[in-house]
Motif scaffolding. Structure first.
Motif, PDB file in Angstrom:
ATOM      1  N   VAL A  32     -21.976  23.927  17.211  1.00  0.00           N
ATOM      2  CA  VAL A  32     -20.545  23.890  16.912  1.00  0.00           C
ATOM      3  C   VAL A  32     -19.788  24.843  17.836  1.00  0.00           C
ATOM      4  O   VAL A  32     -18.715  24.498  18.359  1.00  0.00           O
ATOM      5  N   ALA A  33     -20.345  26.031  18.073  1.00  0.00           N
ATOM      6  CA  ALA A  33     -19.685  26.987  18.963  1.00  0.00           C
ATOM      7  C   ALA A  33     -19.602  26.441  20.385  1.00  0.00           C
ATOM      8  O   ALA A  33     -18.597  26.650  21.076  1.00  0.00           O
ATOM      9  N   THR A  34     -20.644  25.732  20.820  1.00  0.00           N
ATOM     10  CA  THR A  34     -20.626  25.137  22.151  1.00  0.00           C
ATOM     11  C   THR A  34     -19.546  24.067  22.253  1.00  0.00           C
ATOM     12  O   THR A  34     -18.827  24.001  23.256  1.00  0.00           O
ATOM     13  N   LEU A  35     -19.417  23.242  21.227  1.00  0.00           N
ATOM     14  CA  LEU A  35     -18.368  22.226  21.240  1.00  0.00           C
ATOM     15  C   LEU A  35     -16.981  22.860  21.280  1.00  0.00           C
ATOM     16  O   LEU A  35     -16.096  22.408  22.019  1.00  0.00           O
ATOM     17  N   VAL A  36     -16.779  23.900  20.492  1.00  0.00           N
ATOM     18  CA  VAL A  36     -15.476  24.580  20.480  1.00  0.00           C
ATOM     19  C   VAL A  36     -15.202  25.207  21.845  1.00  0.00           C
ATOM     20  O   VAL A  36     -14.081  25.125  22.370  1.00  0.00           O
ATOM     21  N   LEU A  37     -16.207  25.832  22.429  1.00  0.00           N
ATOM     22  CA  LEU A  37     -16.033  26.450  23.743  1.00  0.00           C
ATOM     23  C   LEU A  37     -15.711  25.398  24.803  1.00  0.00           C
ATOM     24  O   LEU A  37     -14.816  25.605  25.636  1.00  0.00           O
ATOM     25  N   LEU A  38     -16.407  24.273  24.771  1.00  0.00           N
ATOM     26  CA  LEU A  38     -16.145  23.227  25.758  1.00  0.00           C
ATOM     27  C   LEU A  38     -14.740  22.650  25.613  1.00  0.00           C
ATOM     28  O   LEU A  38     -14.057  22.401  26.613  1.00  0.00           O
ATOM     29  N   THR A  39     -14.297  22.445  24.379  1.00  0.00           N
ATOM     30  CA  THR A  39     -12.945  21.911  24.196  1.00  0.00           C
ATOM     31  C   THR A  39     -11.889  22.937  24.596  1.00  0.00           C
ATOM     32  O   THR A  39     -10.843  22.568  25.141  1.00  0.00           O
ATOM     33  N   ALA A  40     -12.150  24.222  24.357  1.00  0.00           N
ATOM     34  CA  ALA A  40     -11.194  25.252  24.769  1.00  0.00           C
ATOM     35  C   ALA A  40     -11.098  25.323  26.285  1.00  0.00           C
ATOM     36  O   ALA A  40      -9.992  25.408  26.845  1.00  0.00           O
TER      37      ALA A  40
END
Length: 47
Positions: A32-40
């Protein structure tokens, strides 16, 4: 016949650190943190 008393089950409260020590939860949180980082990064730097 077994004359021994039943084993006592200790219900010790387990806190957040115990929950975070579980590998499946850590894999999920990392995903989940990776997805949030990629979208940011995608929102900040539109290539």
């Amino acid at each position: 016949m077994n004359d021994e008393p039943p084993a006592q089950i200790t219900d010790e409260p387990r806190g957040c650190l115990f929950a975070l020590s579980q590998p499946p939860l850590m894999f999920f949180l990392a995903f989940v943190a990776t997805l949030v980082l990629l979208t940011a990064v995608h929102d900040l730097y539109r290539w």
